[in-house]
Motif scaffolding. Sequence first.
Motif, PDB file in Angstrom:
ATOM      1  N   ALA A   1       0.795  -1.387   0.051  1.00  0.00           N
ATOM      2  CA  ALA A   1      -0.044  -0.121  -0.118  1.00  0.00           C
ATOM      3  C   ALA A   1       0.970   1.300  -0.060  1.00  0.00           C
ATOM      4  O   ALA A   1       0.359   2.298  -0.796  1.00  0.00           O
ATOM      5  CB  ALA A   1      -0.800   0.155   1.212  1.00  0.00           C
ATOM      6  N   THR A   2       1.936   1.317   0.594  1.00  0.00           N
ATOM      7  CA  THR A   2       2.594   2.191   0.874  1.00  0.00           C
ATOM      8  C   THR A   2       3.533   2.533  -0.726  1.00  0.00           C
ATOM      9  O   THR A   2       3.427   3.859  -1.055  1.00  0.00           O
ATOM     10  CB  THR A   2       4.036   2.360   1.729  1.00  0.00           C
ATOM     11  N   ARG A   3       3.797   1.699  -1.295  1.00  0.00           N
ATOM     12  CA  ARG A   3       4.198   1.896  -2.570  1.00  0.00           C
ATOM     13  C   ARG A   3       3.269   2.388  -3.815  1.00  0.00           C
ATOM     14  O   ARG A   3       3.572   3.153  -4.324  1.00  0.00           O
ATOM     15  CB  ARG A   3       4.817   0.565  -3.121  1.00  0.00           C
ATOM     16  N   TRP A   4       2.030   1.720  -3.444  1.00  0.00           N
ATOM     17  CA  TRP A   4       0.759   2.101  -4.365  1.00  0.00           C
ATOM     18  C   TRP A   4       0.549   3.604  -4.027  1.00  0.00           C
ATOM     19  O   TRP A   4       0.451   4.408  -5.074  1.00  0.00           O
ATOM     20  CB  TRP A   4      -0.323   1.359  -4.168  1.00  0.00           C
ATOM     21  N   GLU A   5       0.418   4.146  -3.049  1.00  0.00           N
ATOM     22  CA  GLU A   5      -0.004   5.416  -2.599  1.00  0.00           C
ATOM     23  C   GLU A   5       1.152   6.538  -2.921  1.00  0.00           C
ATOM     24  O   GLU A   5       0.828   7.417  -3.429  1.00  0.00           O
ATOM     25  CB  GLU A   5      -0.309   5.447  -1.048  1.00  0.00           C
ATOM     26  N   SER A   6       2.408   6.007  -2.685  1.00  0.00           N
ATOM     27  CA  SER A   6       3.477   6.750  -3.378  1.00  0.00           C
ATOM     28  C   SER A   6       3.456   7.178  -4.761  1.00  0.00           C
ATOM     29  O   SER A   6       3.796   8.364  -5.152  1.00  0.00           O
ATOM     30  CB  SER A   6       4.846   6.030  -2.915  1.00  0.00           C
TER      31      SER A   6
END
Length: 120
Positions: free
Chosen positions: A73-78
């Motif tokens: 999720a962190t990678r996607w949101e970034s």
Amino acid sequence: MTRHCFQLQVRPDLLDEYLERHSPVRPEMLAEIEAAGRRNYSLFLGDGGTLIGYYETDDDAAAQAYLSASDIATRWESEMARFFIGLEGRPDQTASALTEVFNLAEQLSAVTTSAESDRS
């Protein structure tokens, strides 16, 4: 169960790419949203890039914590942050929450309960 609705503004010049990124969303991100406990999740796009999101969850704080700790999720949101206007931080954590002012099921239930009480 609680309902959550939020608003974001997609950059008009990136709108086509934003739509492509959601057609479809990566399977691992879909799995993370589900694992977080969010369900009935939808995004609606209005004129000029206004984006309205809606989901239901039993514990939004737990869902938020799960997604905050998720590398996926962190990678996607970034990656998605660049698509939005006036946003500082992750879109899933800084979107503008909208206040629910009407829900048909709740009001019908209240009317039914009231009518049953009147008959007692």
